[in-house]
Design a protein around this motif. Structure first.
Motif, mmCIF file in Angstrom:
data_model
loop_
_atom_site.group_PDB
_atom_site.id
_atom_site.type_symbol
_atom_site.label_atom_id
_atom_site.label_comp_id
_atom_site.label_asym_id
_atom_site.label_seq_id
_atom_site.Cartn_x
_atom_site.Cartn_y
_atom_site.Cartn_z
ATOM 1 N N VAL A 1 28.070 69.228 59.901
ATOM 2 C CA VAL A 1 29.088 68.490 59.139
ATOM 3 C C VAL A 1 29.037 68.888 57.674
ATOM 4 O O VAL A 1 30.065 69.181 57.046
ATOM 5 C CB VAL A 1 28.895 66.973 59.300
ATOM 6 C CG1 VAL A 1 29.773 66.218 58.300
ATOM 7 C CG2 VAL A 1 29.234 66.531 60.716
ATOM 8 N N ARG A 2 27.827 68.912 57.111
ATOM 9 C CA ARG A 2 27.691 69.276 55.694
ATOM 10 C C ARG A 2 28.173 70.706 55.439
ATOM 11 O O ARG A 2 28.817 70.979 54.412
ATOM 12 C CB ARG A 2 26.232 69.117 55.260
ATOM 13 C CG ARG A 2 25.828 67.678 54.982
ATOM 14 C CD ARG A 2 24.472 67.610 54.301
ATOM 15 N NE ARG A 2 23.405 68.011 55.206
ATOM 16 C CZ ARG A 2 22.742 67.169 55.991
ATOM 17 N NH1 ARG A 2 23.045 65.886 55.987
ATOM 18 N NH2 ARG A 2 21.767 67.604 56.776
ATOM 19 N N PHE B 1 30.491 72.516 57.099
ATOM 20 C CA PHE B 1 31.944 72.667 57.136
ATOM 21 C C PHE B 1 32.621 71.887 56.013
ATOM 22 O O PHE B 1 33.652 72.329 55.495
ATOM 23 C CB PHE B 1 32.483 72.256 58.510
ATOM 24 C CG PHE B 1 32.266 73.307 59.561
ATOM 25 C CD1 PHE B 1 33.031 74.463 59.578
ATOM 26 C CD2 PHE B 1 31.285 73.155 60.523
ATOM 27 C CE1 PHE B 1 32.834 75.446 60.531
ATOM 28 C CE2 PHE B 1 31.072 74.131 61.484
ATOM 29 C CZ PHE B 1 31.844 75.273 61.485
ATOM 30 N N GLU B 2 32.046 70.770 55.615
ATOM 31 C CA GLU B 2 32.594 70.074 54.446
ATOM 32 C C GLU B 2 32.458 70.952 53.210
ATOM 33 O O GLU B 2 33.377 71.013 52.372
ATOM 34 C CB GLU B 2 31.863 68.755 54.244
ATOM 35 C CG GLU B 2 32.249 67.672 55.241
ATOM 36 C CD GLU B 2 31.483 66.380 55.040
ATOM 37 O OE1 GLU B 2 31.945 65.326 55.539
ATOM 38 O OE2 GLU B 2 30.411 66.423 54.375
ATOM 39 N N ARG C 1 37.779 70.405 56.591
ATOM 40 C CA ARG C 1 37.640 68.982 56.893
ATOM 41 C C ARG C 1 37.956 68.668 58.357
ATOM 42 O O ARG C 1 37.428 67.696 58.911
ATOM 43 C CB ARG C 1 38.530 68.151 55.973
ATOM 44 C CG ARG C 1 40.023 68.352 56.118
ATOM 45 C CD ARG C 1 40.781 67.488 55.118
ATOM 46 N NE ARG C 1 42.224 67.610 55.229
ATOM 47 C CZ ARG C 1 42.966 66.868 56.043
ATOM 48 N NH1 ARG C 1 42.390 65.963 56.814
ATOM 49 N NH2 ARG C 1 44.279 67.029 56.093
ATOM 50 N N ALA D 1 34.804 69.414 60.271
ATOM 51 C CA ALA D 1 33.822 68.374 59.958
ATOM 52 C C ALA D 1 34.140 67.079 60.697
ATOM 53 O O ALA D 1 33.236 66.393 61.192
ATOM 54 C CB ALA D 1 33.780 68.130 58.450
ATOM 55 N N ALA E 1 31.689 65.305 63.364
ATOM 56 C CA ALA E 1 31.208 63.961 63.049
ATOM 57 C C ALA E 1 31.398 63.003 64.220
ATOM 58 O O ALA E 1 30.696 61.992 64.316
ATOM 59 C CB ALA E 1 31.930 63.423 61.812
#
Length: 375
Positions: free
Chosen positions: A184-185, A187-188, A193, A196, A200
């Motif tokens: 997640v971190r 791709f953020e 988004r 992510a 998530a």
């Protein structure tokens, strides 16, 4: 160790004719332990033949043991019921089928991997574009993107050219397993988004598989072909719109469709079939034969012309004769019904937002949302 196994085999072979049961039993135990406890997998192939290995092996290792030609052709493997990459490590006795482009699963691998090659090319040409998902469909694949402007036919040609360049580089495609939060971190941080958001939603205790080809990293369960060089015969077909997650309340994305095949002849045959089908497209024939037209005042519906309506009536009367000859009786019900009936059927709860509704004398009504009789 390998040395232990070799020594055990030698001593067993040298003592086969000896009559000391204890000596033979000890050697047999050595062989059994070396084969089973020191991870010597036995691979069973589709024809029933077996291959033994001194250590865990990848699908590609097994293909290479069978033959260099098969190793070059291998796109993936099927271990039991699981489709895997050629890099998949087999550690226990397992049934294995090597997947090539001759297999239906191989063609699906090609198409799925080509969808990711499309995303790779788009990100190189248009770094600000965000990727979402890219599954296979009948005869091909698509990938959805969020981008600040509409893609044009010229963009499509440039993307396809870049895809061909990346394929010629024969870039390795490798699988990586990340923790959910790390993915997640990542791709953020990349400004992705949508990726992510997808990650998530995965339970925190589950690992996430990512695939890397060059500088491009994408979310995917896989498997994929071992390198971009396996992707040679493809063509981008069209651009369409698609809502994120299929919800009209979300952003409209741009969906790029493509087709991919195992050989040049198969690709050309498919494109020829599409050309022939286009000649027979009902919308084209309806216009050329003066049968009907579709107008912006009622998108997706037909305004019948005299010739077309005559054909319609001929088909309708034929259907009536078939029904009558087979003992059916025709009825006709209303097109608009009280909402209580649609609540009873479940339509109101499931399709309310897509139904045409109206109110009259403090009662709610809805047009039939499907071609059910209604009576």
């Amino acid at each position: 160790t390998n040395e232990f196994r070799t020594e055990a085999r030698v001593r067993f072979a040298a003592s086969r004719n000896q009559r000391d049961p204890g000596h033979l039993l000890w050697l047999f135990v050595c062989l059994f332990v070396s084969n089973r406890e020191l991870d010597m997998p036995v691979i069973t192939l589709p024809d029933g033949s077996q291959r033994s290995f001194d250590q865990p092996v990848t699908v590609l290792d097994v293909a290479a043991r069978i033959g260099a030609g098969l190793a070059r052709a291998a796109l993936g493997g099927r271990v039991g019921d699981k489709l895997v990459d050629t890099s998949y490590l087999i550690e226990t006795d397992s049934p294995l089928a090597i997947i090539t482009d001759k297999d239906p699963e191989g063609l699906d691998l090609i198409r799925h991997s080509t969808a990711h090659l499309l995303a790779y090319a788009v990100k190189e040409l248009y770094p600000e574009a965000q990727g979402t998902i890219g599954p296979t469909v009948e005869n091909g694949f698509y990938y959805d993107f969020s981008y600040s402007r509409p893609f044009t036919p010229e963009d499509l040609a440039a993307i396809e050219k870049r895809m061909a360049e990346l394929a010629r580089k024969d870039i390795p495609v490798t699988r990586e397993v990340w923790s959910r939060d790390d993915a997640v971190r990542f791709f953020e941080g990349q400004g992705e988004r949508y990726k992510a958001e997808l990650i998530a939603a995965i339970p925190q205790d589950q690992e996430v598989s990512l695939y890397r080809e060059g500088d491009f990293i994408d979310l995917c369960r896989g498997p994929h072909v071992p390198s971009t060089g396996k992707l040679k015969h493809f063509k981008l077909m069209k651009i369409a719109g698609a809502y994120w997650r299929g919800d009209h309340r979300n952003e409209m994305l741009q969906r790029i469709y493509g087709t991919a095949w195992a050989s040049k002849d198969e690709l050309q045959n498919h494109l020829h079939m599409l050309e022939e089908a286009e000649k027979r497209d009902h919308r084209k024939l309806g216009r050329e034969l003066d049968l009907f037209h579709i107008d912006e005042h009622s998108p997706g519906t037909v305004f019948w012309h005299p010739k077309g309506w005559t054909l319609w009536q001929q088909v309708e009367q034929y259907m009536r004769r078939v029904y009558n000859d087979n003992g059916y009786h025709e009825v006709k019900g209303p097109q608009i019904l009280d909402k209580t009936l649609w609540e009873k059927t479940g339509h109101w709860q499931k399709y309310r937002e897509n139904m045409f509704t109206t109110e009259s004398e403090k009662r709610d009504y809805a047009l039939k949302p499907m071609n059910c009789p209604g009576h």
